[in-house]
Scaffold this motif. Structure first.
Motif, PDB file in Angstrom:
ATOM      1  N   GLN A  17      25.402  -0.864 -12.216  1.00 15.72           N
ATOM      2  CA  GLN A  17      24.528  -0.215 -11.352  1.00 15.72           C
ATOM      3  C   GLN A  17      24.464   1.197 -11.023  1.00 15.72           C
ATOM      4  O   GLN A  17      23.832   1.760 -10.251  1.00 15.72           O
ATOM      5  CB  GLN A  17      24.230  -0.813  -9.882  1.00 15.72           C
ATOM      6  N   ALA A  18      25.335   1.687 -11.891  1.00 16.01           N
ATOM      7  CA  ALA A  18      25.650   3.209 -11.805  1.00 16.01           C
ATOM      8  C   ALA A  18      24.509   4.045 -11.854  1.00 16.01           C
ATOM      9  O   ALA A  18      24.443   5.060 -10.732  1.00 16.01           O
ATOM     10  CB  ALA A  18      26.681   3.649 -12.831  1.00 16.01           C
ATOM     11  N   LYS A  19      23.501   4.045 -12.670  1.00 19.42           N
ATOM     12  CA  LYS A  19      22.589   5.176 -12.966  1.00 19.42           C
ATOM     13  C   LYS A  19      21.550   5.219 -11.888  1.00 19.42           C
ATOM     14  O   LYS A  19      21.389   5.982 -11.369  1.00 19.42           O
ATOM     15  CB  LYS A  19      21.935   4.663 -14.143  1.00 19.42           C
ATOM     16  N   GLU A  20      21.343   3.757 -10.999  1.00 22.13           N
ATOM     17  CA  GLU A  20      20.316   3.685  -9.999  1.00 22.13           C
ATOM     18  C   GLU A  20      21.116   4.189  -8.870  1.00 22.13           C
ATOM     19  O   GLU A  20      20.715   4.989  -7.926  1.00 22.13           O
ATOM     20  CB  GLU A  20      20.129   2.268  -9.835  1.00 22.13           C
ATOM     21  N   ILE A  21      22.519   3.976  -8.547  1.00 26.38           N
ATOM     22  CA  ILE A  21      23.227   4.331  -7.407  1.00 26.38           C
ATOM     23  C   ILE A  21      23.412   5.885  -7.588  1.00 26.38           C
ATOM     24  O   ILE A  21      23.265   6.507  -6.551  1.00 26.38           O
ATOM     25  CB  ILE A  21      24.626   3.565  -7.098  1.00 26.38           C
ATOM     26  N   LYS A  57       0.754  -1.223   0.050  1.00 22.50           N
ATOM     27  CA  LYS A  57      -0.005  -0.088  -0.058  1.00 22.50           C
ATOM     28  C   LYS A  57       0.825   1.236   0.171  1.00 22.50           C
ATOM     29  O   LYS A  57       0.416   2.288  -0.441  1.00 22.50           O
ATOM     30  CB  LYS A  57      -0.969  -0.121   1.327  1.00 22.50           C
ATOM     31  N   ILE A  58       2.048   0.887   0.444  1.00 26.53           N
ATOM     32  CA  ILE A  58       3.151   2.362   0.410  1.00 26.53           C
ATOM     33  C   ILE A  58       3.679   2.389  -0.848  1.00 26.53           C
ATOM     34  O   ILE A  58       4.317   1.312  -1.363  1.00 26.53           O
ATOM     35  CB  ILE A  58       4.121   2.092   1.651  1.00 26.53           C
ATOM     36  N   THR A  59       4.132   3.494  -1.439  1.00 19.49           N
ATOM     37  CA  THR A  59       4.767   3.712  -2.708  1.00 19.49           C
ATOM     38  C   THR A  59       6.079   3.887  -2.341  1.00 19.49           C
ATOM     39  O   THR A  59       6.540   4.975  -1.721  1.00 19.49           O
ATOM     40  CB  THR A  59       4.261   4.931  -3.359  1.00 19.49           C
ATOM     41  N   GLY A  60       7.241   2.852  -2.638  1.00 18.23           N
ATOM     42  CA  GLY A  60       8.519   2.915  -2.320  1.00 18.23           C
ATOM     43  C   GLY A  60       9.098   2.698  -3.682  1.00 18.23           C
ATOM     44  O   GLY A  60       8.519   2.088  -4.557  1.00 18.23           O
ATOM     45  N   ARG A  61      10.653   3.193  -3.651  1.00 17.18           N
ATOM     46  CA  ARG A  61      11.478   2.677  -4.671  1.00 17.18           C
ATOM     47  C   ARG A  61      11.884   1.470  -4.511  1.00 17.18           C
ATOM     48  O   ARG A  61      12.533   1.113  -3.530  1.00 17.18           O
ATOM     49  CB  ARG A  61      12.657   3.776  -4.728  1.00 17.18           C
ATOM     50  N   PHE A  62      11.856   0.623  -5.570  1.00 16.91           N
ATOM     51  CA  PHE A  62      12.476  -0.871  -5.458  1.00 16.91           C
ATOM     52  C   PHE A  62      13.763  -0.790  -5.679  1.00 16.91           C
ATOM     53  O   PHE A  62      14.252  -0.300  -6.497  1.00 16.91           O
ATOM     54  CB  PHE A  62      11.854  -1.568  -6.613  1.00 16.91           C
ATOM     55  N   ILE A  63      14.664  -1.377  -4.955  1.00 21.08           N
ATOM     56  CA  ILE A  63      16.281  -1.587  -5.093  1.00 21.08           C
ATOM     57  C   ILE A  63      16.639  -2.954  -5.079  1.00 21.08           C
ATOM     58  O   ILE A  63      16.315  -3.828  -4.360  1.00 21.08           O
ATOM     59  CB  ILE A  63      16.896  -0.971  -4.013  1.00 21.08           C
ATOM     60  N   ASN A  64      17.072  -3.235  -6.305  1.00 27.42           N
ATOM     61  CA  ASN A  64      17.399  -4.841  -6.337  1.00 27.42           C
ATOM     62  C   ASN A  64      18.782  -5.377  -5.644  1.00 27.42           C
ATOM     63  O   ASN A  64      19.351  -4.530  -5.107  1.00 27.42           O
ATOM     64  CB  ASN A  64      17.807  -5.282  -7.953  1.00 27.42           C
ATOM     65  N   LYS A  65      18.936  -6.357  -5.214  1.00 25.85           N
ATOM     66  CA  LYS A  65      19.824  -6.892  -4.423  1.00 25.85           C
ATOM     67  C   LYS A  65      21.221  -6.579  -4.834  1.00 25.85           C
ATOM     68  O   LYS A  65      22.038  -6.083  -3.945  1.00 25.85           O
ATOM     69  CB  LYS A  65      19.862  -8.548  -4.193  1.00 25.85           C
ATOM     70  N   LYS A  66      21.701  -6.824  -6.218  1.00 29.30           N
ATOM     71  CA  LYS A  66      23.062  -6.141  -6.588  1.00 29.30           C
ATOM     72  C   LYS A  66      23.212  -4.811  -6.272  1.00 29.30           C
ATOM     73  O   LYS A  66      24.333  -4.443  -5.878  1.00 29.30           O
ATOM     74  CB  LYS A  66      23.031  -6.630  -8.095  1.00 29.30           C
ATOM     75  N   THR A  67      22.295  -3.749  -6.528  1.00 24.92           N
ATOM     76  CA  THR A  67      22.611  -2.378  -6.479  1.00 24.92           C
ATOM     77  C   THR A  67      22.874  -2.225  -4.837  1.00 24.92           C
ATOM     78  O   THR A  67      23.611  -1.635  -4.442  1.00 24.92           O
ATOM     79  CB  THR A  67      21.264  -1.681  -6.684  1.00 24.92           C
ATOM     80  N   LEU A  68      21.935  -2.932  -3.990  1.00 23.00           N
ATOM     81  CA  LEU A  68      22.202  -2.712  -2.531  1.00 23.00           C
ATOM     82  C   LEU A  68      23.563  -3.296  -2.047  1.00 23.00           C
ATOM     83  O   LEU A  68      24.392  -2.718  -1.258  1.00 23.00           O
ATOM     84  CB  LEU A  68      21.102  -3.582  -1.851  1.00 23.00           C
TER      85      LEU A  68
END
Length: 228
Positions: free
Chosen positions: A208-212, A180-191
């Protein structure tokens, strides 16, 4: 009189020929100091006080604050100055430090020193993602300054080892995050890469540079909102 070595972060012109410099020192942290008559044609100090320079200074404390009497450039980081993209990044991050750092913080001084040396070296190489390097510096700085949360779930407290969600300046594991909460998904590799960055590793580039970069800008904006 005090002798000190300092990174020149920023300056602003005052009166007709004077400048007020923002300096990052190991002994006193971030300070401001006026250099009188530095803009006069006869002055030989201006070139030693360019932003991102690492310079030896002789300063005195007056009733109006610190004043620069002498200056001698120790390192001007010529490689990054000759790389327009790298130089723009260094100036941008110097401004970032000017905005976010207050008082004495040796960790920030050491981080800035390490970053400039790496940036100066990388400026001679090809295929370097300078915006990614900038994002890494921002993440590391925000951690030191207390604006970065731990990479643990804000709900259950467990270290996140899988995919995660970012919401309101906090990380949530998949099990705890509410749809129900709008959050940003972050995949395991990025984290994982964010974790390595926060543990003092540097990366020249990454898939993953762009996402980081986006994550760093997110936390920077949140930190700025908190400060104002």
């Amino acid at each position: 009189m005090i002798n000190v070595e300092a990174y020149i972060l920023n300056y602003k012109d005052i009166k007709d020929f004077d400048r007020k410099y923002t300096l990052l020192t190991k002994e006193f942290g971030k300070i401001e100091a006026i250099c009188k008559s530095v803009l006069k044609p006869s002055s030989k100090l201006a070139g030693h006080l360019e932003p991102v320079n690492f310079s030896w200074l002789e300063i005195i404390e007056t009733k109006n604050g610190w004043q620069i009497i002498k200056a001698l450039e120790n390192n001007s980081f010529l490689n990054l100055r000759n790389n327009l993209e790298a130089f723009k990044i260094s100036l941008s991050l110097a401004q970032f430090l000017d905005e976010f750092v207050y008082g004495l913080d040796i960790e920030i001084f050491d981080l800035w020193q390490d970053f400039l040396n790496k940036l100066n070296s990388y400026s001679l190489e090809k295929e370097i993602n300078f915006n990614f390097l900038k994002a890494q510096f921002i993440l590391k700085s925000l951690k030191i300054l207390g604006f970065m949360p731990e990479l643990n779930c804000a709900n259950c407290g467990k270290k996140i080892t899988t995919n995660a969600f970012l919401f309101e300046n906090q990380f949530f594991c998949q099990a705890c995050f509410s749809p129900k909460i709008t959050g940003r998904f972050i995949n395991k590799k990025t984290l994982e890469i964010v974790s390595l960055i926060l543990n003092n590793l540097w990366f020249k580039n990454s898939s993953q540079a762009k996402e980081i970069i986006e994550i760093a800008n997110y936390f920077k904006q949140k930190a700025f909102q908190f400060m104002v």
